[in-house]
Design a protein around this motif. Structure first.
Motif, short mmCIF file in Angstrom:
data_model
loop_
_atom_site.label_atom_id
_atom_site.label_comp_id
_atom_site.label_asym_id
_atom_site.label_seq_id
_atom_site.Cartn_x
_atom_site.Cartn_y
_atom_site.Cartn_z
N HIS A 29 0.83 -1.21 0.00
CA HIS A 29 0.00 0.00 0.00
C HIS A 29 0.86 1.26 0.00
O HIS A 29 0.66 2.16 -0.81
CB HIS A 29 -0.93 0.00 1.21
N ASN A 30 1.81 1.32 0.91
CA ASN A 30 2.67 2.49 0.99
C ASN A 30 3.46 2.72 -0.30
O ASN A 30 3.59 3.84 -0.77
CB ASN A 30 3.65 2.36 2.16
N TRP A 31 3.99 1.63 -0.84
CA TRP A 31 4.80 1.76 -2.05
C TRP A 31 3.96 2.25 -3.22
O TRP A 31 4.39 3.11 -3.99
CB TRP A 31 5.45 0.42 -2.41
N GLN A 32 2.77 1.72 -3.36
CA GLN A 32 1.91 2.12 -4.48
C GLN A 32 1.48 3.59 -4.36
O GLN A 32 1.41 4.28 -5.37
CB GLN A 32 0.68 1.21 -4.55
N VAL A 33 1.23 4.06 -3.15
CA VAL A 33 0.88 5.47 -2.97
C VAL A 33 2.10 6.34 -3.26
O VAL A 33 2.04 7.30 -4.02
CB VAL A 33 0.35 5.74 -1.55
N GLN A 34 3.23 6.00 -2.62
CA GLN A 34 4.43 6.82 -2.77
C GLN A 34 4.96 6.81 -4.20
O GLN A 34 5.35 7.85 -4.74
CB GLN A 34 5.51 6.31 -1.81
N HIS A 35 4.95 5.66 -4.84
CA HIS A 35 5.54 5.54 -6.17
C HIS A 35 4.52 5.77 -7.29
O HIS A 35 4.69 6.66 -8.12
CB HIS A 35 6.19 4.16 -6.34
N LYS A 84 5.62 5.52 9.40
CA LYS A 84 5.42 6.95 9.19
C LYS A 84 4.55 7.21 7.97
O LYS A 84 3.65 8.05 7.99
CB LYS A 84 6.77 7.65 9.03
N GLN A 85 4.83 6.47 6.88
CA GLN A 85 4.06 6.67 5.65
C GLN A 85 2.60 6.26 5.84
O GLN A 85 1.70 6.96 5.38
CB GLN A 85 4.69 5.88 4.50
N MET A 86 2.37 5.13 6.48
CA MET A 86 1.00 4.67 6.68
C MET A 86 0.19 5.72 7.43
O MET A 86 -0.95 6.05 7.05
CB MET A 86 0.99 3.34 7.45
N LYS A 87 0.76 6.26 8.50
CA LYS A 87 0.08 7.28 9.28
C LYS A 87 -0.21 8.52 8.44
O LYS A 87 -1.33 9.06 8.46
CB LYS A 87 0.93 7.65 10.50
N ALA A 88 0.80 8.96 7.66
CA ALA A 88 0.65 10.18 6.85
C ALA A 88 -0.34 9.98 5.71
O ALA A 88 -1.19 10.85 5.46
CB ALA A 88 2.00 10.60 6.30
N TRP A 119 -3.41 -1.29 8.69
CA TRP A 119 -2.52 -1.37 9.85
C TRP A 119 -2.26 -2.82 10.25
O TRP A 119 -1.14 -3.19 10.63
CB TRP A 119 -3.09 -0.61 11.03
N THR A 120 -3.29 -3.65 10.15
CA THR A 120 -3.14 -5.07 10.50
C THR A 120 -2.15 -5.76 9.58
O THR A 120 -1.26 -6.50 10.02
CB THR A 120 -4.49 -5.79 10.44
N VAL A 121 -2.30 -5.51 8.27
CA VAL A 121 -1.39 -6.10 7.30
C VAL A 121 0.04 -5.63 7.54
O VAL A 121 0.99 -6.42 7.51
CB VAL A 121 -1.82 -5.75 5.86
N LEU A 122 0.19 -4.33 7.80
CA LEU A 122 1.52 -3.77 8.04
C LEU A 122 2.18 -4.43 9.25
O LEU A 122 3.34 -4.87 9.18
CB LEU A 122 1.43 -2.26 8.25
#
Length: 364
Positions: free
Chosen positions: A118-124, A184-188, A206-209
């Protein structure tokens, strides 16, 4: 680095992308090939996973001198970078295969690389590909206060030396992934309501993370200690693995965007940039070592960054072929096509650019 670029009319912009899109589509139709990965990518995926995982199992099953363990940890790091650039990257762009489940499976390999889908797809996929090289939006340009990647970033005295010390910090990229970045990314991202594809519930994300991080730590730190490897050897090997992967990934990423030839457009008061998305990619992106077979093979086509940014859903195994189409079309439309013939030239250009950005800004 320029912050302003020539403005093209909407008509000219549409003409460029329509012409380019038609030519690229015709290439695939005429050659009767799919835009997704083929047997070459599937074979490479196997090779990358072998490089990545074989040393790990050797460390777990064989007694060896510490120096051999460190060498194998470096090989794991090389394989880690290889899986990230060739397998995970295509999978999370939906270009590894025409089967969605296989794309998700290969994209999910990021969990054993210390990251989060999730974080990677949002960030990238969202921030980097949409707001390429725009300060404050493209997080690839955000190195905190320690490295100044754009003229818009605040200058500090120690930046005068950043072209010397930055390379040592680059190796910490994936190490930070493993420890703090994902949290940090998940929260933001949840706070900003950013997502890629269908939005998911915060509880699920959050559970997956948390679960994947626990599994990751168990595999790479706890298990080696349980079977009898001294804790400090495990920690040093873990750091060496990540430092190797982080150094490779960081340098490859920076060569495509943080060089003097590329631009950092500044949005206007309405938050708009001057040119359409496709032309924006040409001004903010650079290729390097396009004819180097080793670089082409190992970097997963990230040295053909122009083609990747304009056609992110086409697998990297095709970039070498469509590059000539993109280059020719850009030339016809009087648009730039930034390209370094060698990787050495791109590396020198990057660190020269860091040196220039490290100089104290002159007052207007």
């Amino acid at each position: 680095m320029n912050t302003t670029i020539p403005t093209f009319s909407k008509q000219d912009s549409l003409k460029f992308f329509r012409t380019l899109n038609t030519r690229v589509n015709n290439y695939f139709k005429e050659n009767n090939i799919k835009k997704t990965g083929n047997w070459k990518l599937h074979l490479k995926a196997i090779i990358m996973f072998v490089i990545f995982l074989t040393p790990y199992f050797l460390i777990l099953t064989l007694e060896m001198p510490f120096w051999v363990m460190l060498l194998l940890s470096m090989v794991i790091g090389i394989g880690m970078a290889g899986v990230g650039m060739n397998v995970m990257h295509d999978g999370n762009h939906g270009s590894f295969s025409n089967r969605s489940w296989l794309n998700k499976f290969m994209g999910g390999s990021i969990y054993i690389l210390a990251g989060n889908v999730h974080n990677w797809q949002v960030q990238h996929n969202v921030l980097h590909h949409t707001y390429t090289n725009i300060h404050g939006h493209d997080e690839d340009l955000d190195a905190g206060r320690i490295i100044r990647f754009t003229q818009e970033a605040e200058w500090r005295r120690f930046h005068k030396f950043q072209h010397y010390y930055s390379v040592f910090l680059y190796g910490l990229l994936t190490f930070n992934w493993a420890l703090t970045t994902d949290f940090k990314q998940m929260k933001a991202y949840l706070k900003r309501k950013l997502s890629y594809g269908e939005p998911q519930s915060p509880a699920k994300l959050w559970t997956v993370l948390v679960i994947t991080k626990i599994i990751y730590v168990s595999l790479w730190l706890v298990l080696p200690m349980i079977i009898g490897i001294t804790w400090w050897k495990v920690l040093i090997g873990f750091f060496v693995m990540h430092y190797t992967a982080g150094l490779i990934l960081s340098i490859v990423f920076q060569l495509a965007h943080v060089v003097d030839e590329t631009t950092n457009p500044i949005p206007n008061a309405e938050g708009e940039i001057e040119n359409t998305w496709a032309i924006h990619q040409l001004y903010t992106t650079a290729n390097f070592a396009p004819k180097n077979r080793i670089v082409n093979w190992f970097t997963g086509g990230l040295n053909h960054q122009i083609e990747h940014h304009i056609f992110p859903h086409i697998s990297h195994v095709h970039y070498g072929k469509i590059a000539e189409i993109v280059k020719e079309t850009a030339k016809e439309c009087n648009l730039p096509y930034h390209e370094f013939k060698t990787m050495r030239g791109a590396v020198m250009a990057h660190f020269k650019h860091l040196r220039d950005l490290g100089q104290e800004p002159q007052m207007a």
